[in-house]
Design an enzyme around this catalytic site. Structure first.
Site, PDB file in Angstrom:
ATOM      1  N   CYS A  68       0.663  -6.804   1.332  1.00 13.69           N
ATOM      2  CA  CYS A  68       1.956  -6.972   0.656  1.00 13.69           C
ATOM      3  C   CYS A  68       2.850  -7.943   1.432  1.00 13.69           C
ATOM      4  O   CYS A  68       3.558  -8.760   0.831  1.00 13.69           O
ATOM      5  CB  CYS A  68       2.674  -5.629   0.513  1.00 13.69           C
ATOM      6  SG  CYS A  68       1.796  -4.458  -0.535  1.00 13.69           S
ATOM      7  N   ARG A 145      -1.002  -3.337  -7.688  1.00 18.23           N
ATOM      8  CA  ARG A 145      -0.447  -4.701  -7.746  1.00 18.23           C
ATOM      9  C   ARG A 145      -0.465  -5.210  -9.174  1.00 18.23           C
ATOM     10  O   ARG A 145      -1.343  -5.974  -9.558  1.00 18.23           O
ATOM     11  CB  ARG A 145      -1.276  -5.648  -6.873  1.00 18.23           C
ATOM     12  CG  ARG A 145      -1.165  -5.402  -5.425  1.00 18.23           C
ATOM     13  CD  ARG A 145      -1.943  -6.412  -4.596  1.00 18.23           C
ATOM     14  NE  ARG A 145      -2.320  -5.795  -3.354  1.00 18.23           N
ATOM     15  CZ  ARG A 145      -1.486  -5.546  -2.358  1.00 18.23           C
ATOM     16  NH1 ARG A 145      -0.224  -5.908  -2.450  1.00 18.23           N
ATOM     17  NH2 ARG A 145      -1.893  -4.942  -1.271  1.00 18.23           N
TER      18      ARG A 145
HETATM   19  C1  BEZ Z   1      -1.526  -3.731   1.958  1.00 23.00           C
HETATM   20  O1  BEZ Z   1      -2.033  -4.248   2.919  1.00 23.00           O
HETATM   21  O2  BEZ Z   1      -0.651  -4.311   1.300  1.00 23.00           O
HETATM   22  C2  BEZ Z   1      -1.953  -2.355   1.566  1.00 23.00           C
HETATM   23  C3  BEZ Z   1      -3.112  -1.863   2.078  1.00 23.00           C
HETATM   24  C4  BEZ Z   1      -3.517  -0.592   1.733  1.00 23.00           C
HETATM   25  C5  BEZ Z   1      -2.764   0.184   0.879  1.00 23.00           C
HETATM   26  C6  BEZ Z   1      -1.599  -0.314   0.361  1.00 23.00           C
HETATM   27  C7  BEZ Z   1      -1.176  -1.605   0.695  1.00 23.00           C
END
Ligand code: BEZ
Length: 229
Positions: A68, A145
């Protein structure tokens, strides 16, 4: 089946709730985006106040997570490219407003980029559920997402859904926006791998004379704009 336990794996843990409320199945292309009012890092936001311009509304699983963070850095760096297309950006997650503030302050300090598009807080997931941004209803408090491309009339024109462990492509988000704007302007169709500046396709005609009159066997249904019928 492979399942990294750090990451939500929908396939590995399907429940009957998934069949009724799978992620990314809340809205369909052509639906009016549900209106909402919510707090954000840029003050209160009402979705319907964006009528008249394009809006990319997207959810992310959580603040302070690696993928993110890279997405927000990439989007903040390209924010002017969305603005040039008369398109606003709006993000959303379950995290609190103060978590959003702390995260974008950290992003600025670490990456030198200011996230100046609104990030909505959706602690009860009321917005996330209305848009189908949430996974299993009983066990999941994070959004996946999802990205909604909403046109100036407030209609959902395209959407994408990526898992937590795969970041979105900003060039592809811009290409989708360009494609939607181009087909609207020309009343035409965008072919596979279309990029801005490339030719569009004519919408096929539905009359038999066009079928028999076409110069080539495929020209009545597959023809680029500007080509002779
Ligand atoms: C992320 O890196 O954005 C992420 C990884 C695992 C779960 C949720 C977000």
């Amino acid at each position: 089946m492979y399942c990294n336990c750090e990451v939500k794996c929908y396939q590995a843990a399907m429940t009957s709730a998934d069949l009724i409320h799978p992620p990314c199945a809340g809205l369909r292309i052509g639906d009016l985006a549900p209106d909402f009012e919510a707090r954000s890092t840029m003050g209160p936001q009402r979705l319907s106040s964006y009528r008249g311009r394009w809006l990319v509304l997207f959810s992310h699983p959580a603040d302070f997570t690696p993928v993110c963070t890279t997405e927000f850095v990439a989007l903040a760096r390209e924010a002017s490219a969305f603005g040039a297309r008369d398109c606003a950006l709006m993000a959303l997650s379950v995290d609190s407003l103060f978590a959003h503030f702390a995260w974008i302050r950290m992003i600025r300090d670490r990456f030198g980029v200011e996230v100046r598009f609104p990030i909505i807080e959706d602690p009860t997931l009321v917005i996330g559920r209305a848009f189908g941004m949430v996974g299993r209803e009983d066990a999941d408090s994070a959004t996946v997402r999802t990205t909604f491309f909403i046109d100036p009339k407030g209609v959902v024109r395209a959407m994408t859904c990526y898992p937590a462990n795969l970041g979105r492509s900003v060039p592809e988000m811009l290409r989708i926006l360009d494609g939607l704007q181009a087909v609207d302007a020309a009343g035409a169709l965008a072919p596979a791998n279309w990029q801005p500046g490339e030719p569009l396709l004519e919408a096929p005609r539905h009359d038999l004379e066009a079928v028999f009159d076409a110069k080539e066997a495929t020209a009545w249904f597959l023809r680029y704009t500007g080509d002779t019928p």
